[in-house]
Design an enzyme around this catalytic site. Structure first.
Site, PDB file in Angstrom:
ATOM      1  N   SER A   1     -19.293   1.650  48.398  1.00 24.56           N
ATOM      2  CA  SER A   1     -19.165   2.765  47.449  1.00 24.56           C
ATOM      3  C   SER A   1     -18.134   2.337  46.416  1.00 24.56           C
ATOM      4  CB  SER A   1     -18.663   4.003  48.201  1.00 24.56           C
ATOM      5  OG  SER A   1     -18.196   4.989  47.308  1.00 24.56           O
TER       6      SER A   1
ATOM      7  N   THR B   1     -28.123  12.396  46.533  1.00 28.89           N
ATOM      8  CA  THR B   1     -28.606  12.447  47.920  1.00 28.89           C
ATOM      9  C   THR B   1     -27.890  13.590  48.641  1.00 28.89           C
ATOM     10  OG1 THR B   1     -26.859  11.107  48.892  1.00 28.89           O
ATOM     11  CG2 THR B   1     -28.705   9.911  47.895  1.00 28.89           C
TER      12      THR B   1
ATOM     13  N   TYR C   1     -12.864   8.347  54.062  1.00 31.57           N
ATOM     14  CA  TYR C   1     -14.082   7.718  53.538  1.00 31.57           C
ATOM     15  C   TYR C   1     -13.709   6.468  52.736  1.00 31.57           C
ATOM     16  CZ  TYR C   1     -18.527   7.274  50.987  1.00 31.57           C
ATOM     17  OH  TYR C   1     -19.707   6.806  50.455  1.00 31.57           O
TER      18      TYR C   1
ATOM     19  N   LYS D   1     -14.573   2.476  53.585  1.00 31.53           N
ATOM     20  CA  LYS D   1     -15.304   1.589  52.664  1.00 31.53           C
ATOM     21  C   LYS D   1     -14.416   0.402  52.247  1.00 31.53           C
ATOM     22  CE  LYS D   1     -19.179   4.038  52.505  1.00 31.53           C
ATOM     23  NZ  LYS D   1     -20.445   3.554  53.077  1.00 31.53           N
TER      24      LYS D   1
ATOM     25  N   SER E   1     -32.952   9.261  55.046  1.00 30.38           N
ATOM     26  CA  SER E   1     -32.538  10.139  53.947  1.00 30.38           C
ATOM     27  C   SER E   1     -31.976   9.301  52.793  1.00 30.38           C
ATOM     28  CB  SER E   1     -31.456  11.083  54.503  1.00 30.38           C
ATOM     29  OG  SER E   1     -30.821  11.806  53.493  1.00 30.38           O
TER      30      SER E   1
HETATM   31  N1  LIG Z   1     -24.961   9.264  47.506  1.00 31.06           N
HETATM   32  C1  LIG Z   1     -23.908   8.750  46.946  1.00 31.06           C
HETATM   33  O1  LIG Z   1     -23.425   9.221  45.913  1.00 31.06           O
HETATM   34  C2  LIG Z   1     -23.251   7.536  47.565  1.00 31.06           C
HETATM   35  C3  LIG Z   1     -22.299   6.868  46.816  1.00 31.06           C
HETATM   36  C4  LIG Z   1     -21.698   5.756  47.355  1.00 31.06           C
HETATM   37  C5  LIG Z   1     -22.050   5.291  48.595  1.00 31.06           C
HETATM   38  N2  LIG Z   1     -22.972   5.967  49.328  1.00 31.06           N
HETATM   39  C6  LIG Z   1     -23.306   5.447  50.646  1.00 31.06           C
HETATM   40  O2  LIG Z   1     -24.702   5.301  50.760  1.00 31.06           O
HETATM   41  C7  LIG Z   1     -25.062   5.327  52.127  1.00 31.06           C
HETATM   42  C8  LIG Z   1     -26.260   6.246  52.310  1.00 31.06           C
HETATM   43  O3  LIG Z   1     -25.860   7.573  52.005  1.00 31.06           O
HETATM   44  P1  LIG Z   1     -26.791   8.588  51.208  1.00 31.06           P
HETATM   45  O4  LIG Z   1     -26.158   8.856  49.916  1.00 31.06           O
HETATM   46  O5  LIG Z   1     -28.187   8.143  51.242  1.00 31.06           O
HETATM   47  O6  LIG Z   1     -26.555   9.908  52.092  1.00 31.06           O
HETATM   48  P2  LIG Z   1     -27.494  10.715  53.117  1.00 31.06           P
HETATM   49  O7  LIG Z   1     -28.700  11.192  52.396  1.00 31.06           O
HETATM   50  O8  LIG Z   1     -26.614  11.684  53.789  1.00 31.06           O
HETATM   51  O9  LIG Z   1     -27.954   9.596  54.149  1.00 31.06           O
HETATM   52  C9  LIG Z   1     -27.079   9.100  55.132  1.00 31.06           C
HETATM   53  C10 LIG Z   1     -27.892   8.325  56.133  1.00 31.06           C
HETATM   54  O10 LIG Z   1     -27.014   7.807  57.167  1.00 31.06           O
HETATM   55  C11 LIG Z   1     -27.537   8.160  58.433  1.00 31.06           C
HETATM   56  N3  LIG Z   1     -26.462   8.332  59.402  1.00 31.06           N
HETATM   57  C12 LIG Z   1     -25.412   9.185  59.345  1.00 31.06           C
HETATM   58  N4  LIG Z   1     -24.668   9.111  60.457  1.00 31.06           N
HETATM   59  C13 LIG Z   1     -25.275   8.179  61.256  1.00 31.06           C
HETATM   60  C14 LIG Z   1     -24.998   7.665  62.544  1.00 31.06           C
HETATM   61  N5  LIG Z   1     -23.956   8.099  63.291  1.00 31.06           N
HETATM   62  N6  LIG Z   1     -25.826   6.732  63.059  1.00 31.06           N
HETATM   63  C15 LIG Z   1     -26.898   6.292  62.345  1.00 31.06           C
HETATM   64  N7  LIG Z   1     -27.209   6.728  61.121  1.00 31.06           N
HETATM   65  C16 LIG Z   1     -26.405   7.676  60.583  1.00 31.06           C
HETATM   66  C17 LIG Z   1     -28.307   9.469  58.197  1.00 31.06           C
HETATM   67  O11 LIG Z   1     -29.343   9.657  59.143  1.00 31.06           O
HETATM   68  P3  LIG Z   1     -29.302  10.574  60.453  1.00 31.06           P
HETATM   69  O12 LIG Z   1     -28.655  11.865  60.085  1.00 31.06           O
HETATM   70  O13 LIG Z   1     -30.755  10.691  60.820  1.00 31.06           O
HETATM   71  O14 LIG Z   1     -28.522   9.781  61.468  1.00 31.06           O
HETATM   72  C18 LIG Z   1     -28.927   9.184  56.835  1.00 31.06           C
HETATM   73  O15 LIG Z   1     -30.129   8.453  56.990  1.00 31.06           O
HETATM   74  C19 LIG Z   1     -23.816   5.774  52.901  1.00 31.06           C
HETATM   75  O16 LIG Z   1     -23.203   4.640  53.478  1.00 31.06           O
HETATM   76  C20 LIG Z   1     -22.924   6.343  51.811  1.00 31.06           C
HETATM   77  O17 LIG Z   1     -21.560   6.229  52.123  1.00 31.06           O
HETATM   78  C21 LIG Z   1     -23.601   7.080  48.834  1.00 31.06           C
END
Ligand SMILES: NC(=O)c1ccc[n+]([C@@H]2O[C@H](COP(=O)([O-])OP(=O)(O)OC[C@H]3O[C@@H](n4cnc5c(N)ncnc54)[C@H](OP(=O)(O)O)[C@@H]3O)[C@@H](O)[C@H]2O)c1
Length: 264
Positions: free
Chosen positions: A141, A189, A154, A158, A15
């Protein structure tokens, strides 16, 4: 630097940012191992990749199950013989006040974002050290640089990654292993849809910040560009990125601004 033929293990590939990284790196002819909990979503991502899919291996895992990660790493190493890059990207967010967040929920977020990430890194490192080659990338993040309401655990998870990986960077430089910390702001996302509330249930809706955020594809391109430029830490996003600099230059001012901001 060129990702062509590099062996790259991406967590959180089912995702959002990890999925976009998978497409971008597949386009560059990297050999990929893609992981997260949901095998069927990973297969969908693999099937969406154009052309030759022999270079993509689906390896489901749960970052919260740290004891399984050594065996998962052995499997990953058998696929292409080594790992050039580990993209520690999988994670979960939070939308709850500190006082209203169950301690079990706090432990769960730390387990996935911090302990799972470092356990996987520890499992991969010996093979990189032996080869005297490797690159660990961590999706932190802007919450790894400052804190806001509703994100206490969170932000803590981080921030913890920065302490651990900044120290690791000094230790493994001699083995020619690089460490890059990527700090996105708002990226569009499902991160807030999947964010945990104080009782551990999912928020289930996309926040305004995410709705107006950068696309995951643009974020993935910026992540790869930052790595190619050899950056050790960098920030991606809109005006929220300025808060990182304000935290350094005028922290009291940032605190005042954040108290009045809608950060959900
Ligand atoms: N989107 C933003 O604004 C943002 C900003 C700063 C940082 N981030 C960081 O970016 C990273 C990716 O997030 P995203 O924005 O792409 O969100 P997302 O669409 O919710 O994706 C999160 C991903 O992490 C996986 N995941 C969650 N729990 C897990 C577990 N216990 N074991 C293995 N995989 C797990 C999920 O897959 P499954 O559910 O299939 O396990 C999914 O593939 C995260 O570390 C998040 O903190 C995001």
């Amino acid at each position: 630097m060129n990702f062509k033929n590099s062996v790259i293990w991406i967590t959180g590939a089912s995702s959002g940012i990890g999925e976009a990284l998978t497409y971008a790196l597949h386009e560059r002819n990297a050999r990929l191992i893609i992981s997260s909990r949901r095998a069927e979503k990973l297969e969908e991502v693999k099937n969406k990749c154009a052309g030759n899919k022999d270079n993509i291996y689906v390896l489901p895992l749960d970052l919260a199950d740290t004891e399984s990660l050594t065996q998962k790493t052995e499997e990953a190493l058998r696929v292409f013989g080594h790992i050039d890059y580990l993209f520690n990207n999988g994670g979960i967010s939070q939308r709850s006040l500190a006082v209203e967040t169950d301690i079990d929920v706090i432990r769960n977020i730390m387990e996935v974002n911090f302990f799972g990430t470092i356990a996987l890194t520890k499992a991969v490192l010996p093979s990189m050290m032996e080869r005297e080659k490797g690159h660990i990338v961590v999706t932190s993040s802007v919450m790894g640089k400052f804190g806001t309401r509703m994100r206490s655990t969170y932000a803590a998870s981080k921030h913890a990654l920065h302490g651990w990986f900044d120290s690791l960077r000094q230790e493994v430089a001699v083995q020619n292993i690089d460490v890059t910390l990527v700090c996105p702001g708002f990226i569009k996302t499902n991160v807030t849809v999947n964010a945990l509330k104080g009782d551990g249930s999912k928020l289930g809706e996309m926040s305004k910040g995410q709705q107006n955020g950068m696309s995951p594809d643009a974020c993935a391109r910026k992540i790869l560009a930052g790595i190619e430029k050899g950056k050790e830490e960098f920030y991606i996003g809109g005006k929220e990125v300025w808060a990182v600099w304000l935290k350094r230059l005028a922290p009291r001012l940032l605190n005042k601004v954040l108290r009045k901001s809608n950060v959900t």
